[in-house]
Design a protein around this motif. Structure first.
Motif, PDB file in Angstrom:
ATOM      1  N   THR A   3      13.134  -3.288   2.090  1.00 46.29           N
ATOM      2  CA  THR A   3      14.221  -2.470   1.927  1.00 46.29           C
ATOM      3  C   THR A   3      14.120  -1.148   2.945  1.00 46.29           C
ATOM      4  O   THR A   3      15.121  -0.758   3.460  1.00 46.29           O
ATOM      5  N   ALA A   4      13.041  -0.657   3.125  1.00 49.60           N
ATOM      6  CA  ALA A   4      12.858   0.405   3.815  1.00 49.60           C
ATOM      7  C   ALA A   4      13.133  -0.030   5.453  1.00 49.60           C
ATOM      8  O   ALA A   4      14.156   0.832   6.185  1.00 49.60           O
ATOM      9  N   ARG A   5      12.740  -1.251   5.782  1.00 46.11           N
ATOM     10  CA  ARG A   5      13.321  -1.777   7.123  1.00 46.11           C
ATOM     11  C   ARG A   5      14.754  -1.747   7.057  1.00 46.11           C
ATOM     12  O   ARG A   5      15.675  -1.507   8.234  1.00 46.11           O
ATOM     13  N   LYS A   6      15.450  -2.145   6.119  1.00 47.40           N
ATOM     14  CA  LYS A   6      16.941  -2.411   6.157  1.00 47.40           C
ATOM     15  C   LYS A   6      17.370  -1.044   6.348  1.00 47.40           C
ATOM     16  O   LYS A   6      18.615  -0.736   6.711  1.00 47.40           O
ATOM     17  N   GLN A   7      16.776   0.219   5.744  1.00 44.84           N
ATOM     18  CA  GLN A   7      17.306   1.447   5.753  1.00 44.84           C
ATOM     19  C   GLN A   7      16.989   2.081   7.335  1.00 44.84           C
ATOM     20  O   GLN A   7      17.423   3.371   7.140  1.00 44.84           O
ATOM     21  N   GLY A   8      16.416   1.541   8.035  1.00 44.44           N
ATOM     22  CA  GLY A   8      16.082   2.066   9.332  1.00 44.44           C
ATOM     23  C   GLY A   8      14.550   2.378   9.700  1.00 44.44           C
ATOM     24  O   GLY A   8      14.139   2.840  10.679  1.00 44.44           O
ATOM     25  N   MET A   9      13.407   1.806   8.932  1.00 47.01           N
ATOM     26  CA  MET A   9      12.115   2.221   9.151  1.00 47.01           C
ATOM     27  C   MET A   9      11.766   1.231  10.386  1.00 47.01           C
ATOM     28  O   MET A   9      11.912  -0.072  10.271  1.00 47.01           O
ATOM     29  N   THR A  10      11.344   1.720  11.334  1.00 43.67           N
ATOM     30  CA  THR A  10      10.882   0.961  12.521  1.00 43.67           C
ATOM     31  C   THR A  10       9.438   0.587  12.401  1.00 43.67           C
ATOM     32  O   THR A  10       8.715   1.121  11.651  1.00 43.67           O
ATOM     33  N   ASP A  11       8.902  -0.354  13.258  1.00 43.58           N
ATOM     34  CA  ASP A  11       7.588  -0.757  13.459  1.00 43.58           C
ATOM     35  C   ASP A  11       6.738   0.642  13.544  1.00 43.58           C
ATOM     36  O   ASP A  11       5.510   0.948  13.157  1.00 43.58           O
ATOM     37  N   GLU A  12       7.249   1.372  14.417  1.00 40.47           N
ATOM     38  CA  GLU A  12       6.643   2.879  14.819  1.00 40.47           C
ATOM     39  C   GLU A  12       6.467   3.858  13.540  1.00 40.47           C
ATOM     40  O   GLU A  12       5.399   4.278  13.323  1.00 40.47           O
ATOM     41  N   MET A  13       7.371   3.749  12.893  1.00 45.31           N
ATOM     42  CA  MET A  13       7.287   4.669  11.603  1.00 45.31           C
ATOM     43  C   MET A  13       6.426   4.041  10.708  1.00 45.31           C
ATOM     44  O   MET A  13       5.532   4.705   9.891  1.00 45.31           O
ATOM     45  N   LEU A  14       6.458   2.466  10.271  1.00 43.58           N
ATOM     46  CA  LEU A  14       5.704   1.993   9.475  1.00 43.58           C
ATOM     47  C   LEU A  14       4.118   2.283  10.092  1.00 43.58           C
ATOM     48  O   LEU A  14       3.191   2.345   9.051  1.00 43.58           O
ATOM     49  N   GLY A  15       4.020   2.051  11.048  1.00 40.81           N
ATOM     50  CA  GLY A  15       2.550   2.470  11.947  1.00 40.81           C
ATOM     51  C   GLY A  15       2.094   3.759  11.445  1.00 40.81           C
ATOM     52  O   GLY A  15       0.975   4.189  11.050  1.00 40.81           O
ATOM     53  N   GLU A  16       2.884   4.778  11.712  1.00 35.02           N
ATOM     54  CA  GLU A  16       2.345   6.032  11.447  1.00 35.02           C
ATOM     55  C   GLU A  16       2.313   6.419   9.863  1.00 35.02           C
ATOM     56  O   GLU A  16       1.500   6.954   9.329  1.00 35.02           O
ATOM     57  N   LEU A  17       3.175   5.642   9.012  1.00 32.07           N
ATOM     58  CA  LEU A  17       3.218   5.774   7.515  1.00 32.07           C
ATOM     59  C   LEU A  17       1.857   5.466   7.025  1.00 32.07           C
ATOM     60  O   LEU A  17       0.956   6.204   6.580  1.00 32.07           O
ATOM     61  N   LEU A  18       1.298   4.058   7.525  1.00 34.15           N
ATOM     62  CA  LEU A  18       0.076   3.537   7.278  1.00 34.15           C
ATOM     63  C   LEU A  18      -1.202   4.445   7.528  1.00 34.15           C
ATOM     64  O   LEU A  18      -2.237   4.528   7.002  1.00 34.15           O
ATOM     65  N   ALA A  19      -0.936   5.213   8.925  1.00 33.43           N
ATOM     66  CA  ALA A  19      -2.164   5.951   9.391  1.00 33.43           C
ATOM     67  C   ALA A  19      -2.237   7.123   8.433  1.00 33.43           C
ATOM     68  O   ALA A  19      -3.320   7.408   8.196  1.00 33.43           O
ATOM     69  N   VAL A  20      -1.059   7.699   7.999  1.00 31.96           N
ATOM     70  CA  VAL A  20      -1.207   8.813   7.175  1.00 31.96           C
ATOM     71  C   VAL A  20      -1.895   8.400   5.836  1.00 31.96           C
ATOM     72  O   VAL A  20      -2.851   9.127   5.184  1.00 31.96           O
ATOM     73  N   VAL A  21      -1.644   7.271   5.208  1.00 33.33           N
ATOM     74  CA  VAL A  21      -2.298   6.778   3.896  1.00 33.33           C
ATOM     75  C   VAL A  21      -3.697   6.744   4.341  1.00 33.33           C
ATOM     76  O   VAL A  21      -4.567   7.085   3.624  1.00 33.33           O
ATOM     77  N   GLY A  22      -4.205   6.062   5.492  1.00 30.87           N
ATOM     78  CA  GLY A  22      -5.353   5.964   5.992  1.00 30.87           C
ATOM     79  C   GLY A  22      -6.359   7.430   5.918  1.00 30.87           C
ATOM     80  O   GLY A  22      -7.226   7.378   5.540  1.00 30.87           O
ATOM     81  N   VAL A  23      -5.628   8.436   6.727  1.00 34.02           N
ATOM     82  CA  VAL A  23      -6.116   9.778   6.410  1.00 34.02           C
ATOM     83  C   VAL A  23      -6.370  10.323   5.073  1.00 34.02           C
ATOM     84  O   VAL A  23      -7.396  10.991   4.900  1.00 34.02           O
ATOM     85  N   ALA A  24      -5.379  10.166   4.527  1.00 40.30           N
ATOM     86  CA  ALA A  24      -5.369  10.645   2.944  1.00 40.30           C
ATOM     87  C   ALA A  24      -6.299  10.098   2.106  1.00 40.30           C
ATOM     88  O   ALA A  24      -7.349  10.382   1.502  1.00 40.30           O
ATOM     89  N   SER A  25      -6.802   8.837   2.376  1.00 39.35           N
ATOM     90  CA  SER A  25      -7.774   8.039   1.758  1.00 39.35           C
ATOM     91  C   SER A  25      -9.427   8.391   2.251  1.00 39.35           C
ATOM     92  O   SER A  25     -10.180   8.483   1.717  1.00 39.35           O
TER      93      SER A  25
END
Lengths: 129, 129, 129, 129, 129, 129
Positions: free
Chosen positions: C90-112
């Motif tokens: 769903t997020a990809r269909k709404q415009g999430m790019t590979d770059e955005m997903l990469g940054e998103l998961l990196a933030v999850v990593g920093v928070a963890s």
């Protein structure tokens, strides 16, 4: 569609190739595994993750086998199948026996039980700590 | 009211006292800590938990310090403050240095990061595992 | 046997059908996915879960894409494969790019990582918070 | 004793001071908070954690506020009090309103509920994903 | 500053007051507890959370005490102190004894141990399920 | 290679056989399931895990069905597929209906939501607890 595609060496840009080359040289292997090929979809993540792993998993004040076993313990605790497969394999290659794995998982169990009971009985930390 | 009350030696029945005596003898301490005093509200839990911990945490195929460090790693991962306090203390007494703790927590971080990326990219396990 | 069976439209009672109809109308799709068909085994859960999701995931003070990305972040953190598949899509269909997903998961990593270190070093909250 | 001690600037070695200086310059603050002072007990961890955080939390394909909100969401999900305090504060300073926080936490709730139901009903992933 | 402020009845708008009134009437209490006062910072969350809790925690196919005990079990597992305090208290008022709490937490321990071992040994699900 | 191999009765030593025999006699089944066959790779773990499960899961102050449902609730919360399969099956055989499972999972959802909101709003425990 949502599942990420692996980035193969031949299709990769120079930054990704440089990381793949370093992984292969450091580990003495002919190809990198799926983990690296998938996170290569975001090359800054690939670079940062590899550099961190290379530094952190190397023998230091703790030797490499102890580090692999800590990795297995955390993955058994948090339910990461991918990490368990890779690092159980690596730990076995570095000398972890069935006996050691059995004891390791038993410690994870004791630590988890401690969390449940400390929570469940709402136990205050001892004053002398 | 919901918080459990500690069971002190003088108020304890013979089953609880026997466990307390064994903990004190095994560990060479004068009093048991809050953990045991609170779980003593259910004596089968006290008995089973102590017997398991005594067997599992003793040196075996893995030495006691490695086991304490695995306990710390799992507690840092799952957020158990009580376990962290006790077992960081025990591990330090058995020789864990700041350097070793730093490396241990770094491995926990790498394992957690691996879980997030393996999940987030939905990475399939490599065929040769 | 323990695995739940999906409830198909033709076999469903009027309460379940009404929810399916609303999902299809709201999302502009021809059939609901497995998630709704399985939780339909308990129709109050189906109704409540759908009404909550419909209200919560709609654009409001946060737009829909940010909400989908938060959903992906939490699912990557807690290891929910089903949620990751659906909401990454769903997020990809709404415009999430590979770059955005990469940054998103990196933030999850920093928070963890922050959780592990804050726990592991038992760091007290700063006084000025 | 097990609780770590903060490393103050005046007692820190050059590597730690260099990181503190960079944090203060980057964030425009006069002193670093407890988090950095405690992880400074292991200077490679301090350096690596700061460099990762600096790179990951900066505006990029996702803007800084979205990243802060993802941090808050993951910390609310995994129960990290320290992270919640710091990053709720930062997010508010960057414009997060009560309305936005309310919606954010509601999405975390929906994602957690999805995990429970997907697990509990053992729901298979839809074929078209 | 990041910590939320409770919304007191006298300062609340009509939507929040209506929920507070319903909580007090349903539970037969004179004031709502902190949980409701804090989530009232986002009134749609207050309304939805209360309506869900009211419906879900009421006696149905499972009686109220069993539901309270399941709540305690999940909170002991996931480490929610607030939930443990409230719901251990409620469960005790509805008849949960020390013996029952002891057995409940022991089951949580067995379930957690099962997860660790199933993960750690990467055990495949039996074919006849 | 890292995946553990099951230990079959004919290949097992006397200690493992004794446990298998006791499981089969206690449960009235002809063969033990994969769980026991895999943890038998470390016979002290097999023995301890079985003895604990036998004692803890038997009817006591809580009856067996309530215990099975608590097991299902914790497994749905922590994402253990293996445990969910086995114990949902057992609970159904002991009388858990779709209605009861639906209510059980709804309670898990409410407890998880409470954790997220209590964390996210950093809600202090009420003074009268």
């Amino acid at each position: 569609m949502p599942q990420s595609k692996p980035v193969h060496y031949d299709d990769a840009g120079p930054e990704v190739r440089a990381v793949y080359d370093d992984i292969k040289a450091t580990r003495g292997i002919h190809d990198v595994n799926n983990y690296w090929k998938h996170i290569a979809n975001h090359s800054p993540t690939l670079k940062r993750t590899w550099e961190t792993a290379k530094e952190v998993m190397a023998s230091g004040a703790l030797d490499s086998l102890v580090k692999e076993m800590i990795f297995v313990a955390v993955s058994a605790s948090n339910g990461c199948e991918y990490g368990l497969r890779c690092h159980t394999d690596t730990a076995r290659k570095q000398g972890m026996t069935d006996e050691m794995l059995g004891e390791l998982l038993a410690v994870v169990g004791v630590a988890s039980q401690a969390k449940i009971l400390a929570n469940g009985y709402q136990i205050p930390v001892d004053k002398d700590y």
